[in-house]
Structure formats: C-alpha cells, structure tokens
Design an enzyme around this catalytic site. Structure first.
Site, PDB file in Angstrom:
ATOM      1  N   HIS A  73      -2.160  -5.426   1.527  1.00 24.69           N
ATOM      2  CA  HIS A  73      -3.452  -6.106   1.341  1.00 24.69           C
ATOM      3  C   HIS A  73      -3.186  -7.545   0.926  1.00 24.69           C
ATOM      4  O   HIS A  73      -2.248  -7.806   0.175  1.00 24.69           O
ATOM      5  CB  HIS A  73      -4.266  -5.430   0.226  1.00 24.69           C
ATOM      6  CG  HIS A  73      -5.444  -6.264  -0.214  1.00 24.69           C
ATOM      7  ND1 HIS A  73      -6.671  -6.191   0.408  1.00 24.69           N
ATOM      8  CD2 HIS A  73      -5.551  -7.242  -1.160  1.00 24.69           C
ATOM      9  CE1 HIS A  73      -7.488  -7.083  -0.154  1.00 24.69           C
ATOM     10  NE2 HIS A  73      -6.836  -7.720  -1.109  1.00 24.69           N
ATOM     11  N   LYS A 114       0.814  -1.213   0.000  1.00 20.72           N
ATOM     12  CA  LYS A 114       0.000   0.000   0.000  1.00 20.72           C
ATOM     13  C   LYS A 114       0.858   1.278   0.000  1.00 20.72           C
ATOM     14  O   LYS A 114       2.065   1.231   0.294  1.00 20.72           O
ATOM     15  CB  LYS A 114      -0.934  -0.036   1.221  1.00 20.72           C
ATOM     16  CG  LYS A 114      -1.987  -1.158   1.149  1.00 20.72           C
ATOM     17  CD  LYS A 114      -2.938  -1.094   2.342  1.00 20.72           C
ATOM     18  CE  LYS A 114      -4.019  -2.155   2.252  1.00 20.72           C
ATOM     19  NZ  LYS A 114      -4.962  -2.080   3.405  1.00 20.72           N
ATOM     20  N   ARG A 137       2.610  -6.276   8.838  1.00 25.25           N
ATOM     21  CA  ARG A 137       1.887  -5.138   9.417  1.00 25.25           C
ATOM     22  C   ARG A 137       2.481  -4.690  10.750  1.00 25.25           C
ATOM     23  O   ARG A 137       2.483  -3.498  11.070  1.00 25.25           O
ATOM     24  CB  ARG A 137       0.407  -5.482   9.534  1.00 25.25           C
ATOM     25  CG  ARG A 137      -0.291  -5.390   8.176  1.00 25.25           C
ATOM     26  CD  ARG A 137      -1.645  -6.025   8.173  1.00 25.25           C
ATOM     27  NE  ARG A 137      -2.452  -5.589   7.027  1.00 25.25           N
ATOM     28  CZ  ARG A 137      -3.631  -6.136   6.711  1.00 25.25           C
ATOM     29  NH1 ARG A 137      -4.127  -7.126   7.439  1.00 25.25           N
ATOM     30  NH2 ARG A 137      -4.294  -5.693   5.668  1.00 25.25           N
ATOM     31  N   PHE A 157     -15.345   3.922   6.910  1.00 21.80           N
ATOM     32  CA  PHE A 157     -13.969   4.240   6.510  1.00 21.80           C
ATOM     33  C   PHE A 157     -13.751   4.185   4.999  1.00 21.80           C
ATOM     34  O   PHE A 157     -12.628   4.350   4.535  1.00 21.80           O
ATOM     35  CB  PHE A 157     -12.983   3.298   7.217  1.00 21.80           C
ATOM     36  CG  PHE A 157     -13.187   1.822   6.939  1.00 21.80           C
ATOM     37  CD1 PHE A 157     -12.702   1.230   5.783  1.00 21.80           C
ATOM     38  CD2 PHE A 157     -13.877   1.026   7.848  1.00 21.80           C
ATOM     39  CE1 PHE A 157     -12.879  -0.126   5.527  1.00 21.80           C
ATOM     40  CE2 PHE A 157     -14.068  -0.338   7.609  1.00 21.80           C
ATOM     41  CZ  PHE A 157     -13.561  -0.904   6.431  1.00 21.80           C
ATOM     42  N   THR A 189      -5.276  -6.923  10.775  1.00 22.50           N
ATOM     43  CA  THR A 189      -5.596  -5.654  10.094  1.00 22.50           C
ATOM     44  C   THR A 189      -5.033  -4.464  10.871  1.00 22.50           C
ATOM     45  O   THR A 189      -4.475  -3.534  10.276  1.00 22.50           O
ATOM     46  CB  THR A 189      -7.130  -5.508   9.960  1.00 22.50           C
ATOM     47  OG1 THR A 189      -7.644  -6.670   9.296  1.00 22.50           O
ATOM     48  CG2 THR A 189      -7.494  -4.270   9.168  1.00 22.50           C
ATOM     49  N   ASN A 211      -1.975   0.248   6.857  1.00 26.35           N
ATOM     50  CA  ASN A 211      -1.429  -0.991   7.393  1.00 26.35           C
ATOM     51  C   ASN A 211      -0.551  -1.764   6.411  1.00 26.35           C
ATOM     52  O   ASN A 211      -0.424  -2.980   6.498  1.00 26.35           O
ATOM     53  CB  ASN A 211      -2.572  -1.858   7.946  1.00 26.35           C
ATOM     54  CG  ASN A 211      -3.627  -2.150   6.890  1.00 26.35           C
ATOM     55  OD1 ASN A 211      -3.439  -1.823   5.724  1.00 26.35           O
ATOM     56  ND2 ASN A 211      -4.712  -2.779   7.285  1.00 26.35           N
ATOM     57  N   TYR A 246     -12.375  -2.206  -3.724  1.00 25.21           N
ATOM     58  CA  TYR A 246     -12.900  -2.299  -2.354  1.00 25.21           C
ATOM     59  C   TYR A 246     -14.432  -2.206  -2.308  1.00 25.21           C
ATOM     60  O   TYR A 246     -14.993  -1.826  -1.274  1.00 25.21           O
ATOM     61  CB  TYR A 246     -12.276  -1.219  -1.477  1.00 25.21           C
ATOM     62  CG  TYR A 246     -10.886  -1.565  -0.968  1.00 25.21           C
ATOM     63  CD1 TYR A 246     -10.684  -2.680  -0.138  1.00 25.21           C
ATOM     64  CD2 TYR A 246      -9.782  -0.790  -1.297  1.00 25.21           C
ATOM     65  CE1 TYR A 246      -9.411  -3.000   0.335  1.00 25.21           C
ATOM     66  CE2 TYR A 246      -8.510  -1.104  -0.810  1.00 25.21           C
ATOM     67  CZ  TYR A 246      -8.331  -2.205   0.008  1.00 25.21           C
ATOM     68  OH  TYR A 246      -7.087  -2.519   0.499  1.00 25.21           O
ATOM     69  N   ARG A 268      -2.060 -14.199   4.466  1.00 24.50           N
ATOM     70  CA  ARG A 268      -2.762 -13.490   5.564  1.00 24.50           C
ATOM     71  C   ARG A 268      -1.938 -13.593   6.858  1.00 24.50           C
ATOM     72  O   ARG A 268      -1.822 -12.631   7.616  1.00 24.50           O
ATOM     73  CB  ARG A 268      -4.164 -14.077   5.782  1.00 24.50           C
ATOM     74  CG  ARG A 268      -5.148 -13.889   4.633  1.00 24.50           C
ATOM     75  CD  ARG A 268      -5.660 -12.489   4.456  1.00 24.50           C
ATOM     76  NE  ARG A 268      -6.389 -11.978   5.591  1.00 24.50           N
ATOM     77  CZ  ARG A 268      -7.084 -10.834   5.564  1.00 24.50           C
ATOM     78  NH1 ARG A 268      -7.145 -10.095   4.451  1.00 24.50           N
ATOM     79  NH2 ARG A 268      -7.703 -10.402   6.626  1.00 24.50           N
TER      80      ARG A 268
HETATM   81  P1  ADP Z   1      -8.006  -6.625   5.745  1.00 28.25           P
HETATM   82  O1  ADP Z   1      -7.199  -5.688   4.850  1.00 28.25           O
HETATM   83  O2  ADP Z   1      -7.199  -7.130   6.891  1.00 28.25           O
HETATM   84  O3  ADP Z   1      -8.684  -7.721   4.956  1.00 28.25           O
HETATM   85  P2  ADP Z   1     -10.604  -5.317   5.888  1.00 28.25           P
HETATM   86  O4  ADP Z   1     -10.979  -6.086   4.663  1.00 28.25           O
HETATM   87  O5  ADP Z   1     -11.521  -5.402   7.052  1.00 28.25           O
HETATM   88  O6  ADP Z   1      -9.146  -5.730   6.404  1.00 28.25           O
HETATM   89  O7  ADP Z   1     -10.455  -3.776   5.527  1.00 28.25           O
HETATM   90  C1  ADP Z   1      -9.860  -3.381   4.307  1.00 28.25           C
HETATM   91  C2  ADP Z   1      -8.933  -2.226   4.593  1.00 28.25           C
HETATM   92  O8  ADP Z   1      -9.695  -1.102   5.007  1.00 28.25           O
HETATM   93  C3  ADP Z   1      -7.936  -2.445   5.747  1.00 28.25           C
HETATM   94  O9  ADP Z   1      -6.790  -3.173   5.361  1.00 28.25           O
HETATM   95  C4  ADP Z   1      -7.599  -1.011   6.117  1.00 28.25           C
HETATM   96  O10 ADP Z   1      -6.677  -0.413   5.217  1.00 28.25           O
HETATM   97  C5  ADP Z   1      -8.957  -0.337   5.956  1.00 28.25           C
HETATM   98  N1  ADP Z   1      -9.702  -0.335   7.229  1.00 28.25           N
HETATM   99  C6  ADP Z   1     -10.315  -1.386   7.824  1.00 28.25           C
HETATM  100  N2  ADP Z   1     -10.910  -1.042   8.981  1.00 28.25           N
HETATM  101  C7  ADP Z   1     -10.673   0.291   9.123  1.00 28.25           C
HETATM  102  C8  ADP Z   1     -11.027   1.270  10.115  1.00 28.25           C
HETATM  103  N3  ADP Z   1     -11.731   0.935  11.186  1.00 28.25           N
HETATM  104  N4  ADP Z   1     -10.605   2.548   9.923  1.00 28.25           N
HETATM  105  C9  ADP Z   1      -9.890   2.897   8.839  1.00 28.25           C
HETATM  106  N5  ADP Z   1      -9.524   2.033   7.862  1.00 28.25           N
HETATM  107  C10 ADP Z   1      -9.907   0.750   7.997  1.00 28.25           C
HETATM  108 MG    MG Z   2     -10.156  -7.637   3.503  1.00 27.77          MG
END
Ligand code: ADP
Ligand code: MG
Length: 137
Positions: free
Chosen positions: A117, A11, A104, A59, A93, A114, A51, A87
C-alpha cells in the site's frame, strides 16, 4: 519538488512470501528513506478504520479479511516527492497491469493481494502516517 512523507504497508501476502527485504530494497533503491518501521498484526478495527474510504465497496470485507489474516510491515517513507515516487515504485493496483520492475509486478498476486500500500495524496499521507505513527507527527 518538496520533501514529503508517505505511508507504506507491506501487505500480508508479501510478508507470507518472505519478501520484506526484497520490497524494502526496492524502496531504498528508489531513493526513499525509511523514517519509521514496525511489524504488526492489524486488528479488524484498525483495518476497517484505515480503509474507511472504501467502506461500501464490493471488495471491502474481502480487503479487511486479507489485511488482517497475518502480519504486515508499516513504514513511514520520506523523500523528494515521496508520495508519487512511491506510487510509481509500487506500480498499478492490478499487478497484471503494473510496469516491469515495480513491487506489484514482481510480488503481487492479483488486484486484491497486491503486496503493498502507498498513500495516494498529501491529504491521505498525512492521515495515514498519523494513523499508524502518531508519535512522528
Ligand atoms: P491502491 O492500493 O492502488 O491505492 P485502491 O485504493 O483502489 O488501490 O484499493 C485499495 C486496495 O483494495 C487495493 O490495493 C487492493 O488491495 C484492494 N482492491 C482494490 N480493488 C479491488 C478489487 N476490485 N477486488 C479486490 N480487492 C481490491
Ligand atoms: Mg488507495
């Protein structure tokens, strides 16, 4: 376990910190193979489409803004159980909750920024790999 493919994104926060090589090294050390790799600056439409499952979440706009602010590195990774393996290599996350030694934990700043992805299921991996690498599926 079967050989799988998964989609990785380094990212904008991690690219800005000059961590492309460090993150790719952790990917390789995990036994994952880079099958395709491309650096690009995502458009708003590309980030929103990628997304789409999060549209409507609080968010979402912040996420799209973040993902489009500077370049990213897209990768298709392959290996035994690649989806869950990657993962685990990424960590939780929220970097504050990620295990020691994960991408991360080492390079993430907060739950939004973070560092990386990774696809979360075979279905999302298939969709995400073909979203950015239509030529390899
Ligand atoms: P992951 O990337 O671990 O699969 P998610 O699919 O839940 O997590 O979320 C996608 C992305 O959205 C996260 O990697 C992060 O960049 C962002 N994100 C998730 N939750 C939040 C939050 N509470 N506030 C801000 N950004 C968030
Ligand atoms: Mg995800």
């Amino acid at each position: 376990m079967a050989i799988e493919r998964t989609l990785s994104i380094i990212k904008p926060d991690a690219v800005e910190k000059n961590k492309i090589g460090a993150i790719t090294a952790l990917i390789e050390q995990a036994g994952l193979e880079v099958k395709a790799m491309r650096m690009t600056h995502l458009s708003k439409a590309q980030a929103e489409g990628f997304y789409a499952e999060h549209k409507g979440r609080g968010f979402f706009d912040e996420l799209v803004e973040f993902m489009t602010r500077s370049p990213v590195v897209l990768m298709c990774l392959e290996g035994e159980g690649a989806i869950s393996k990657y993962r685990a290599t990424m960590g939780a996350t929220d970097p504050a909750k990620a295990e020691e030694g994960t991408i991360r934990k080492a390079f993430g700043s907060n739950i939004g920024e973070n560092a990386c992805h990774g696809s979360d299921s075979p279905e999302s991996a298939a969709r995400e790999v073909s979203y950015f690498f239509p030529e390899i599926r």
